[in-house]
Scaffold this motif. Sequence first.
Motif, PDB file in Angstrom:
ATOM      1  N   TRP A 166       0.807  -1.224   0.000  1.00 33.68           N
ATOM      2  CA  TRP A 166       0.000   0.000   0.000  1.00 33.68           C
ATOM      3  C   TRP A 166       0.833   1.263   0.000  1.00 33.68           C
ATOM      4  O   TRP A 166       0.474   2.257  -0.641  1.00 33.68           O
ATOM      5  CB  TRP A 166      -0.974  -0.007   1.183  1.00 33.68           C
ATOM      6  N   THR A 167       1.932   1.269   0.730  1.00 35.36           N
ATOM      7  CA  THR A 167       2.739   2.487   0.822  1.00 35.36           C
ATOM      8  C   THR A 167       3.284   2.878  -0.551  1.00 35.36           C
ATOM      9  O   THR A 167       3.176   4.031  -0.968  1.00 35.36           O
ATOM     10  CB  THR A 167       3.885   2.305   1.833  1.00 35.36           C
ATOM     11  N   THR A 168       3.845   1.920  -1.272  1.00 34.21           N
ATOM     12  CA  THR A 168       4.371   2.208  -2.611  1.00 34.21           C
ATOM     13  C   THR A 168       3.245   2.632  -3.545  1.00 34.21           C
ATOM     14  O   THR A 168       3.408   3.575  -4.333  1.00 34.21           O
ATOM     15  CB  THR A 168       5.099   0.977  -3.187  1.00 34.21           C
ATOM     16  N   LEU A 169       2.113   1.951  -3.454  1.00 30.26           N
ATOM     17  CA  LEU A 169       0.972   2.298  -4.303  1.00 30.26           C
ATOM     18  C   LEU A 169       0.528   3.737  -4.060  1.00 30.26           C
ATOM     19  O   LEU A 169       0.365   4.524  -5.003  1.00 30.26           O
ATOM     20  CB  LEU A 169      -0.186   1.332  -4.056  1.00 30.26           C
ATOM     21  N   VAL A 170       0.360   4.101  -2.804  1.00 34.95           N
ATOM     22  CA  VAL A 170      -0.085   5.465  -2.476  1.00 34.95           C
ATOM     23  C   VAL A 170       0.969   6.490  -2.897  1.00 34.95           C
ATOM     24  O   VAL A 170       0.634   7.538  -3.469  1.00 34.95           O
ATOM     25  CB  VAL A 170      -0.427   5.582  -0.973  1.00 34.95           C
ATOM     26  N   ILE A 171       2.235   6.203  -2.654  1.00 35.48           N
ATOM     27  CA  ILE A 171       3.312   7.114  -3.055  1.00 35.48           C
ATOM     28  C   ILE A 171       3.250   7.367  -4.558  1.00 35.48           C
ATOM     29  O   ILE A 171       3.307   8.513  -5.019  1.00 35.48           O
ATOM     30  CB  ILE A 171       4.691   6.534  -2.652  1.00 35.48           C
ATOM     31  N   ASN A 172       3.134   6.314  -5.344  1.00 33.05           N
ATOM     32  CA  ASN A 172       3.145   6.466  -6.796  1.00 33.05           C
ATOM     33  C   ASN A 172       1.896   7.160  -7.321  1.00 33.05           C
ATOM     34  O   ASN A 172       1.980   7.973  -8.244  1.00 33.05           O
ATOM     35  CB  ASN A 172       3.358   5.118  -7.472  1.00 33.05           C
ATOM     36  N   VAL A 173       0.738   6.883  -6.733  1.00 39.98           N
ATOM     37  CA  VAL A 173      -0.491   7.538  -7.183  1.00 39.98           C
ATOM     38  C   VAL A 173      -0.479   9.022  -6.798  1.00 39.98           C
ATOM     39  O   VAL A 173      -0.797   9.886  -7.622  1.00 39.98           O
ATOM     40  CB  VAL A 173      -1.734   6.805  -6.629  1.00 39.98           C
ATOM     41  N   VAL A 174      -0.111   9.323  -5.567  1.00 44.24           N
ATOM     42  CA  VAL A 174      -0.022  10.731  -5.140  1.00 44.24           C
ATOM     43  C   VAL A 174       1.032  11.467  -5.972  1.00 44.24           C
ATOM     44  O   VAL A 174       0.807  12.597  -6.425  1.00 44.24           O
ATOM     45  CB  VAL A 174       0.286  10.834  -3.627  1.00 44.24           C
ATOM     46  N   GLY A 175       2.171  10.845  -6.201  1.00 44.07           N
ATOM     47  CA  GLY A 175       3.217  11.459  -7.026  1.00 44.07           C
ATOM     48  C   GLY A 175       2.742  11.726  -8.443  1.00 44.07           C
ATOM     49  O   GLY A 175       3.050  12.768  -9.027  1.00 44.07           O
ATOM     50  N   SER A 176       1.973  10.802  -9.021  1.00 40.74           N
ATOM     51  CA  SER A 176       1.428  10.998 -10.373  1.00 40.74           C
ATOM     52  C   SER A 176       0.452  12.166 -10.405  1.00 40.74           C
ATOM     53  O   SER A 176       0.475  12.984 -11.334  1.00 40.74           O
ATOM     54  CB  SER A 176       0.736   9.717 -10.845  1.00 40.74           C
ATOM     55  N   LEU A 177      -0.398  12.243  -9.407  1.00 42.36           N
ATOM     56  CA  LEU A 177      -1.344  13.362  -9.312  1.00 42.36           C
ATOM     57  C   LEU A 177      -0.594  14.685  -9.222  1.00 42.36           C
ATOM     58  O   LEU A 177      -0.883  15.635  -9.969  1.00 42.36           O
ATOM     59  CB  LEU A 177      -2.251  13.188  -8.092  1.00 42.36           C
ATOM     60  N   LEU A 178       0.380  14.741  -8.327  1.00 43.27           N
ATOM     61  CA  LEU A 178       1.131  15.993  -8.134  1.00 43.27           C
ATOM     62  C   LEU A 178       1.946  16.367  -9.367  1.00 43.27           C
ATOM     63  O   LEU A 178       2.037  17.547  -9.705  1.00 43.27           O
ATOM     64  CB  LEU A 178       2.043  15.875  -6.908  1.00 43.27           C
ATOM     65  N   LEU A 179       2.520  15.367 -10.053  1.00 44.06           N
ATOM     66  CA  LEU A 179       3.288  15.658 -11.254  1.00 44.06           C
ATOM     67  C   LEU A 179       2.383  16.185 -12.366  1.00 44.06           C
ATOM     68  O   LEU A 179       2.724  17.160 -13.041  1.00 44.06           O
ATOM     69  CB  LEU A 179       4.060  14.426 -11.727  1.00 44.06           C
ATOM     70  N   GLY A 180       1.214  15.568 -12.550  1.00 44.37           N
ATOM     71  CA  GLY A 180       0.269  16.076 -13.546  1.00 44.37           C
ATOM     72  C   GLY A 180      -0.155  17.502 -13.231  1.00 44.37           C
ATOM     73  O   GLY A 180      -0.194  18.370 -14.108  1.00 44.37           O
ATOM     74  N   LEU A 181      -0.451  17.759 -11.961  1.00 46.72           N
ATOM     75  CA  LEU A 181      -0.856  19.099 -11.519  1.00 46.72           C
ATOM     76  C   LEU A 181       0.273  20.110 -11.727  1.00 46.72           C
ATOM     77  O   LEU A 181       0.063  21.190 -12.275  1.00 46.72           O
ATOM     78  CB  LEU A 181      -1.267  19.054 -10.048  1.00 46.72           C
ATOM     79  N   LEU A 182       1.479  19.748 -11.319  1.00 53.52           N
ATOM     80  CA  LEU A 182       2.631  20.649 -11.449  1.00 53.52           C
ATOM     81  C   LEU A 182       2.922  20.981 -12.907  1.00 53.52           C
ATOM     82  O   LEU A 182       3.013  22.154 -13.279  1.00 53.52           O
ATOM     83  CB  LEU A 182       3.871  20.022 -10.811  1.00 53.52           C
ATOM     84  N   LEU A 183       3.078  19.951 -13.727  1.00 53.96           N
ATOM     85  CA  LEU A 183       3.486  20.191 -15.116  1.00 53.96           C
ATOM     86  C   LEU A 183       2.432  20.958 -15.900  1.00 53.96           C
ATOM     87  O   LEU A 183       2.766  21.870 -16.664  1.00 53.96           O
ATOM     88  CB  LEU A 183       3.821  18.869 -15.805  1.00 53.96           C
ATOM     89  N   GLU A 184       1.176  20.623 -15.704  1.00 55.35           N
ATOM     90  CA  GLU A 184       0.136  21.346 -16.443  1.00 55.35           C
ATOM     91  C   GLU A 184      -0.023  22.767 -15.909  1.00 55.35           C
ATOM     92  O   GLU A 184      -0.246  23.699 -16.678  1.00 55.35           O
ATOM     93  CB  GLU A 184      -1.193  20.579 -16.392  1.00 55.35           C
ATOM     94  N   SER A 185       0.118  22.952 -14.607  1.00 55.63           N
ATOM     95  CA  SER A 185       0.067  24.307 -14.043  1.00 55.63           C
ATOM     96  C   SER A 185       1.175  25.177 -14.606  1.00 55.63           C
ATOM     97  O   SER A 185       0.946  26.330 -14.995  1.00 55.63           O
ATOM     98  CB  SER A 185       0.195  24.258 -12.510  1.00 55.63           C
ATOM     99  N   LEU A 186       2.371  24.620 -14.657  1.00 53.84           N
ATOM    100  CA  LEU A 186       3.502  25.373 -15.214  1.00 53.84           C
ATOM    101  C   LEU A 186       3.278  25.676 -16.691  1.00 53.84           C
ATOM    102  O   LEU A 186       3.559  26.793 -17.149  1.00 53.84           O
ATOM    103  CB  LEU A 186       4.805  24.601 -15.015  1.00 53.84           C
TER     104      LEU A 186
END
Length: 173
Positions: A71-91
């Motif tokens: 679960w920890t790896t799963l949550v890390i990767n899903v949260v990281g994907s969300l944040l990366l999508g948000l960051l890159l598109e925001s920029l």
Amino acid sequence: MGVSDDRHLDREVDADLESASAARRPARPAGGVLRRSPLLGVVIFVGGAVGTLVRSLLEQAAPARPGEVPWTTLVINVVGSLLLGLLLESLARTGPDEGSRRVARLGLGTGVLGGFTTYSTFAVEAVERLTPQSLAVGLSYAVGSVVLGVTAAAAGYRLARLAFGHRAGEPTR
């Protein structure tokens, strides 16, 4: 033909090959981003160290149990994907990839989120679960991680679009 004639011919052939090869390659600015600004390498390195440290601390606090969903790896990767999508598109929606936006993309995106998320741990944990005793867990984890990661990145993109509006010249949907 003498030795000097052979060398002259070799140079001409090499020059012709290089010219033909260059004509097929798309034009690229001279030098890479890091060559032009070595400090960006430091930003990426420090960001990667921070992201890796946070991931390591989370993995130690809640380690994966053999045969169960990590679960920890799963949550890390899903949260990281969300944040990366948000960051890159925001920029992308707030201006060109230069100056502080480039530093943010490389430091936070490539560095912090690249160090935080972990494809290699995901891959090893999935393979470890592809045994007769936990085959369903392994397959569910592998497929679910990819589907959830892509969905999270798309959600981050959508959030940025809602927050910052449409890019210039982009059709509205």
